[in-house]
Design an enzyme around this catalytic site. Structure first.
Site, PDB file in Angstrom:
ATOM      1  N   ASP A  13       0.827  -1.206   0.000  1.00 59.80           N
ATOM      2  CA  ASP A  13       0.000   0.000   0.000  1.00 59.80           C
ATOM      3  C   ASP A  13       0.865   1.261   0.000  1.00 59.80           C
ATOM      4  OD1 ASP A  13      -2.180  -1.657   0.112  1.00 59.80           O
ATOM      5  OD2 ASP A  13      -2.826  -1.045   2.120  1.00 59.80           O
ATOM      6  N   ASP A  14       0.217   2.378  -0.334  1.00 65.74           N
ATOM      7  CA  ASP A  14       0.811   3.720  -0.208  1.00 65.74           C
ATOM      8  C   ASP A  14       1.901   4.008  -1.225  1.00 65.74           C
ATOM      9  OD1 ASP A  14      -0.918   3.913   1.934  1.00 65.74           O
ATOM     10  OD2 ASP A  14       0.625   3.556   3.441  1.00 65.74           O
ATOM     11  N   HIS A 134      -7.472   3.541   1.298  1.00 67.99           N
ATOM     12  CA  HIS A 134      -6.485   3.990   2.269  1.00 67.99           C
ATOM     13  C   HIS A 134      -7.148   4.026   3.638  1.00 67.99           C
ATOM     14  CE1 HIS A 134      -2.970   5.977   3.769  1.00 67.99           C
ATOM     15  NE2 HIS A 134      -3.549   7.154   3.955  1.00 67.99           N
TER      16      HIS A 134
END
Length: 323
Positions: A13-14, A134
């Site tokens: 993620d991110d 998110h």
């Protein structure tokens, strides 16, 4: 225990949060430890992340963001229920509190999701392989319905269902982290109906809430998978996703989504995840357990109703995952 055959998607993620996060994620992908990434299109390093994804042919999805930094859509230029008076998203807990209070206008959620999908296509020249949220905003009440409708309209089939079996009993998690994980699990259960009603697909099992940051180890990843799969019949092939956050620590002021990097991104915990994921110990443990790493596009699709994990198999799920 005798494990079923497992295909595991490891999602970082991110992607796009900062240059050092990008560096670590690409390192993990090239090492074969990460098989999929989720891109923050409002991240400070989103443009360079997209270039890296194209260069290295990284399967990339959208990490839909409604909680951190500045928006992508028209809310950027006016008042919005999604934003603080300073023009930033309301934060991880602030957004949840606003949703619970009925203060979030769902048409504005739809508009921002549409804008982020459009920005993703501008950056990558194609649709995302998947869309997740998110800080798990995509499974929140009301938001999940809008999310499912938007994904269906844009032809995106895959998402994440953050239901991790047994997370409430993970005593190594600090009380606030365990409470948050349990709330995410409850929201994810309620999102099954809206997601399945719009034809979305996800993996049979999910792990990552109990193995985030300092809590990640080969032993705990393997244990979380075992917990998720322990009731599955031998010989039945299953799919799973491991959510991860590898990278090198952010160095302020670079990074973030418009407000600078947060404390977690600047800590050693991101690097710890990178080291665990790329170390031989985890890879050997997974191989020993018969786990095959893959990307979402490698997973065999099933028609709705086929291979349903029910109460006797994956008791975490209330309805079929459709994968």
């Amino acid at each position: 225990m005798a494990w079923p055959r497992v295909k595991l998607v490891v999602t970082a993620d991110d992607f796009g949060y900062c240059p050092r996060r990008n560096e670590g994620i690409v390192e993990a992908f090239l090492a074969g430890a990460v098989t999929s990434v989720s891109l923050l299109v409002n991240g400070a390093a989103a443009d360079s992340a997209a270039e890296l994804a194209r260069r290295h042919h990284i399967p990339t999805g959208l990490h839909a963001n409604l909680s951190e930094g500045r928006p992508v859509g028209s809310a950027l230029h006016g008042a919005s229920s999604l934003l603080s008076p300073e023009g930033f998203f309301l934060g991880k807990m602030g957004f949840r509190e606003a949703v619970a209070a009925g203060d979030v206008a769902l048409p504005q959620v739809r508009e921002e999701l549409e804008a982020q999908l459009g920005r993703f296509r501008e950056l990558l020249g194609r649709n995302p392989t998947h869309v997740d949220g998110h800080q798990h905003v995509h499974v929140l009440p009301g938001v999940c319905q809008v999310f499912a409708e938007v994904l269906q309209a844009h032809g995106v089939r895959f998402t994440r269902l953050p239901l991790e079996r047994g997370v409430g009993g993970c005593t190594w998690l600090e009380a606030p982290a365990r409470a948050f994980a349990c709330s995410v699990e409850r929201d994810a259960r309620a999102a099954v109906g809206p997601f399945s009603g719009r034809g979305l697909r996800w993996t049979d099992a999910f792990v990552g809430l109990s193995t985030c940051g300092r809590h990640m180890s080969a032993h705990r990843v393997s244990g979380a998978l075992a917990q998720a799969l322990e009731a599955s019949p031998t010989g039945h092939s299953l799919t799973a996703e491991l959510m991860a956050h590898p990278g090198y620590p952010s160095v302020p002021p670079a990074g973030g989504c418009g407000e600078g990097p947060d404390a977690f991104s600047c800590s050693w915990e991101r690097l710890h995840e990178l080291r665990v994921l790329t170390a031989p110990t985890l890879r050997a443990r997974l191989a020993q357990d018969g786990v095959e790493l893959c990307a979402l596009h490698d997973l065999d699709s099933k028609r709705s109703g086929e291979g349903i994990p029910g109460e006797a198999t994956l008791v975490t799920f209330l309805e079929p995952s459709q994968l």
